[in-house]
Design a protein around this motif. Structure first.
Motif: not given
Length: 65
Positions: A40-65
Motif C-alpha cells: 500500500d502507498v502510505p496515506a500521506d503520499m496518496e495525493d501525490d501518487v494520484r497526481a502521478a497516475i494522472g500525468v502519465c502520458p501512456v496510462a502505464a499507471l492506475s489505481e487498484s480498485p
C-alpha cells in the motif's frame, strides 16, 4: 491504496517522478522503479501518487480498485 504499473507500457517519460519522487524513480537504464510494488502507498503520499497516475502520458499507471 495500491497502484498497478504496466512496465511494458511505460516509456520512461518520468512525469510520475516529478509528481511523486518518493514513490517512483527512473533507474540508470531509464526504466521505472516503483517503490511500493505489492504494498500500500502510505496515506500521506496518496495525493501525490494520484497526481502521478494522472500525468502519465501512456496510462502505464492506475489505481487498484
Amino acid at each position: 491504496m495500491k497502484v498497478n504499473v504496466d512496465f511494458d507500457r511505460c516509456e520512461g517519460h518520468g512525469l510520475c517522478v516529478t509528481q511523486a519522487a518518493d514513490a517512483f524513480s527512473l533507474n540508470d537504464d531509464g526504466e521505472l522503479d516503483y517503490h511500493f510494488d505489492g504494498d500500500d502507498v502510505p496515506a500521506d503520499m496518496e495525493d501525490d501518487v494520484r497526481a502521478a497516475i494522472g500525468v502519465c502520458p501512456v496510462a502505464a499507471l492506475s489505481e487498484s480498485p
